[in-house]
Design an enzyme around this catalytic site. Structure first.
Site, PDB file in Angstrom:
ATOM      1  N   HIS A  82     -12.613 -15.735 -63.450  1.00  0.00           N
ATOM      2  CA  HIS A  82     -12.731 -14.476 -64.186  1.00  0.00           C
ATOM      3  C   HIS A  82     -11.523 -14.345 -65.103  1.00  0.00           C
ATOM      4  O   HIS A  82     -10.449 -14.832 -64.793  1.00  0.00           O
ATOM      5  CB  HIS A  82     -12.764 -13.291 -63.217  1.00  0.00           C
ATOM      6  CG  HIS A  82     -13.448 -12.092 -63.773  1.00  0.00           C
ATOM      7  ND1 HIS A  82     -14.811 -11.910 -63.682  1.00  0.00           N
ATOM      8  CD2 HIS A  82     -12.975 -11.005 -64.441  1.00  0.00           C
ATOM      9  CE1 HIS A  82     -15.141 -10.757 -64.261  1.00  0.00           C
ATOM     10  NE2 HIS A  82     -14.038 -10.197 -64.737  1.00  0.00           N
ATOM     11  N   ASP A 161     -18.267  -0.581 -59.515  1.00  0.00           N
ATOM     12  CA  ASP A 161     -17.446  -1.092 -60.617  1.00  0.00           C
ATOM     13  C   ASP A 161     -18.223  -1.031 -61.919  1.00  0.00           C
ATOM     14  O   ASP A 161     -17.663  -0.705 -62.965  1.00  0.00           O
ATOM     15  CB  ASP A 161     -16.976  -2.528 -60.348  1.00  0.00           C
ATOM     16  CG  ASP A 161     -16.263  -3.094 -61.573  1.00  0.00           C
ATOM     17  OD1 ASP A 161     -15.240  -2.517 -61.970  1.00  0.00           O
ATOM     18  OD2 ASP A 161     -16.752  -4.078 -62.155  1.00  0.00           O
ATOM     19  N   ARG A 168     -14.692   3.747 -67.993  1.00  0.00           N
ATOM     20  CA  ARG A 168     -13.331   3.469 -68.500  1.00  0.00           C
ATOM     21  C   ARG A 168     -13.382   3.050 -69.963  1.00  0.00           C
ATOM     22  O   ARG A 168     -12.535   3.419 -70.768  1.00  0.00           O
ATOM     23  CB  ARG A 168     -12.695   2.328 -67.678  1.00  0.00           C
ATOM     24  CG  ARG A 168     -12.191   2.756 -66.317  1.00  0.00           C
ATOM     25  CD  ARG A 168     -11.842   1.536 -65.486  1.00  0.00           C
ATOM     26  NE  ARG A 168     -10.886   0.654 -66.101  1.00  0.00           N
ATOM     27  CZ  ARG A 168     -10.859  -0.678 -65.923  1.00  0.00           C
ATOM     28  NH1 ARG A 168     -11.738  -1.272 -65.126  1.00  0.00           N
ATOM     29  NH2 ARG A 168      -9.958  -1.399 -66.515  1.00  0.00           N
ATOM     30  N   SER A 183     -11.117  -3.611 -60.381  1.00  0.00           N
ATOM     31  CA  SER A 183     -12.377  -3.946 -61.035  1.00  0.00           C
ATOM     32  C   SER A 183     -12.686  -5.436 -60.863  1.00  0.00           C
ATOM     33  O   SER A 183     -13.786  -5.820 -60.431  1.00  0.00           O
ATOM     34  CB  SER A 183     -12.270  -3.581 -62.523  1.00  0.00           C
ATOM     35  OG  SER A 183     -13.283  -4.191 -63.269  1.00  0.00           O
ATOM     36  N   LYS A 187     -15.515  -7.231 -57.974  1.00  0.00           N
ATOM     37  CA  LYS A 187     -16.628  -8.101 -58.415  1.00  0.00           C
ATOM     38  C   LYS A 187     -16.531  -9.458 -57.751  1.00  0.00           C
ATOM     39  O   LYS A 187     -17.535 -10.043 -57.345  1.00  0.00           O
ATOM     40  CB  LYS A 187     -16.569  -8.303 -59.936  1.00  0.00           C
ATOM     41  CG  LYS A 187     -17.195  -7.184 -60.722  1.00  0.00           C
ATOM     42  CD  LYS A 187     -17.433  -7.593 -62.164  1.00  0.00           C
ATOM     43  CE  LYS A 187     -16.181  -7.584 -62.991  1.00  0.00           C
ATOM     44  NZ  LYS A 187     -15.770  -6.276 -63.485  1.00  0.00           N
TER      45      LYS A 187
HETATM   46  N1  URA Z   1     -12.312  -7.543 -66.576  1.00  0.00           N
HETATM   47  C1  URA Z   1     -12.883  -6.765 -65.633  1.00  0.00           C
HETATM   48  O1  URA Z   1     -13.850  -7.163 -64.994  1.00  0.00           O
HETATM   49  N2  URA Z   1     -12.378  -5.556 -65.398  1.00  0.00           N
HETATM   50  C2  URA Z   1     -11.319  -5.078 -66.073  1.00  0.00           C
HETATM   51  O2  URA Z   1     -10.897  -3.970 -65.811  1.00  0.00           O
HETATM   52  C3  URA Z   1     -10.713  -5.878 -67.064  1.00  0.00           C
HETATM   53  C4  URA Z   1     -11.240  -7.128 -67.300  1.00  0.00           C
END
Ligand code: URA
Length: 418
Positions: A82, A161, A168, A183, A187
């Site tokens: 990620h 999320d 957000r 966040s 995930k």
């Molecule tokens: N990627 C995400 O999944 N969440 C964030 O807050 C920032 C980048």
């Protein structure tokens, strides 16, 4: 307990209890708390921060707000990836098919655009027919069948999320360490991989503008990962100018396809290889980072990476003829070259400004409900360090609106520091 008391507590800089965080996450996900109340709480968190304990509680509550996948059928070395977000960041679309072609299972849940940064899901959806919205069974069966699936946050994975992320984005509460850490880690915990490589971007086009903040974010994510029994490795990557040349959804997909066909911009290549080499090491398939990079280059040169991308796109309903012939992607109404009147060396192309400009053209959202325009954006013709002469093209603007095009042209000339 009620939401007004919770908002007031955070507004007054007090620490929330586990029960209060759980109440907020559950009730907001169920639709029992209004967007404006959730927005007030998120803004209070943004301004007043969260302790490590609050951040952990928020992460775990969001991770378990829906299903949590069990990927143990794929072995004990399932590796996920990620990014903390960037401009021109098409890394996942390139890297993950390469990783899958090496034999490492890829089950990837990506996000949509956030703030001035793009999102892999929005980008993948510019391939006609490609379905990012599939059920868990199909997701897992895709990984079983062809070794890879890339989807959006549309299933019941970390639904809290998904809601808070979109909120957000629409209230300017993105750049915040506890909110980003919770966040991303919620995930990743919900997606089921036991090993995670995180691309922590640092610079003008990242949410973390300096190494100190990036390091704090790293510490939070590693700490939460360890608590949840996940091995987390963070790689800091520079994000001062956009990554590669293209910024905008289908424009980036085209650049990713060309990369897998062997046309590799140097900065993008470095990031892809560094992250991938670490994924291969974590998966236990190669201890030596440099050798892992060579293994990846071989998968690009022999076409395995590109073929894996095609297989995945086909498997999820996408039209693969667009991958064979990228001229099939619908072009923006206006594609205009921006010429410089200066001679010199490009000193700066502020990635955040380029990201905002791409959003202004329609590549991102101002409101949660906004539809994005896949074919708009910016294609750089010069990068930092390049020499330019009078009348050289700095970049191309792809726009569907003539007025926006003119504003973007002026702005682009300001963004390029020569
Ligand atoms: N990627 C995400 O999944 N969440 C964030 O807050 C920032 C980048």
């Amino acid at each position: 307990m009620n939401i007004l008391e919770i908002i007031a507590k955070k507004r007054d800089k007090k620490e929330l209890t586990k029960e209060e965080i759980s109440f907020f996450v559950q009730e907001y996900t169920r639709g029992n708390i209004q967007d404006y109340q959730a927005a007030a709480l998120i803004m209070a968190i943004y301004i007043n921060g969260m302790s490590d304990r609050e951040t952990t509680d928020l992460t775990l509550e969001m991770a378990y707000s829906g299903d949590v996948l069990d990927l143990s059928r794929f072995g004990t070395n399932v590796v996920d990836k990620h990014s903390t977000g960037g401009v021109g960041d098409k890394v996942s679309i390139i890297l993950l098919p390469i990783i899958a072609s090496i034999g490492i299972p890829v089950a990837k849940m990506s996000g949509r655009g956030l703030g001035f940064t793009g999102g892999t899901v929005d980008k993948m959806e510019s391939i006609p027919g490609y379905r990012t919205n599939i059920g868990i069974e199909e997701f897992i069966s895709n990984v079983e069948k062809i070794g890879i699936s890339m989807i959006g946050q549309t299933m019941n994975l970390a639904p809290a999320d998904k809601k808070i992320y979109a909120l957000r984005d629409s209230i300017s509460c993105v750049e915040n360490i506890p909110l980003i850490a919770s966040s991303i880690m919620s995930k990743k915990i919900a997606s089921g991989a036991n090993k995670i490589v995180l691309d922590v971007t640092v610079g003008k086009g990242a949410f973390m503008k300096n190494k100190e903040d990036a390091q704090k974010l790293v510490e939070q994510m590693v700490r939460i990962g360890n608590l949840a029994n996940r091995e987390v490795r963070c790689v800091l990557t520079p994000m001062d100018e956009p990554l590669g040349y293209s910024v905008g959804n289908s424009l980036e997909v085209i650049e990713a396809i060309n990369f897998l066909k062997g046309d590799m911009p140097e900065d993008l290549k470095e990031v892809v290889l560094e992250l991938g080499a670490n994924m291969i090491q974590l998966a236990g398939l190669g201890d030596n980072i440099e050798e892992n990079k060579l293994k990846m280059l071989e998968k690009i040169n022999n076409g395995d990476g590109f073929n894996k991308l095609k297989e995945m796109v086909q498997n999820q309903g996408g039209d693969v003829s667009f991958l064979d012939d990228t001229s099939k992607f619908e072009k923006a109404k206006f594609i205009v070259a921006v010429e410089t009147k200066k001679t010199g060396k490009v000193r700066d192309i502020n990635a955040e400004e380029i990201g905002k400009l791409a959003c202004f053209l329609g590549a991102g959202r101002l409101k949660k409900e906004d539809k994005i325009e896949p074919n708009v954006g910016i294609i750089l013709n010069k990068k930092v360090g390049d020499i330019v002469e009078e009348n050289d093209f700095l970049a191309y603007i792809c726009a569907n609106d003539e007025q926006k095009l003119e504003i973007a042209r002026q702005k682009l000339l300001e963004i390029f520091v020569i």
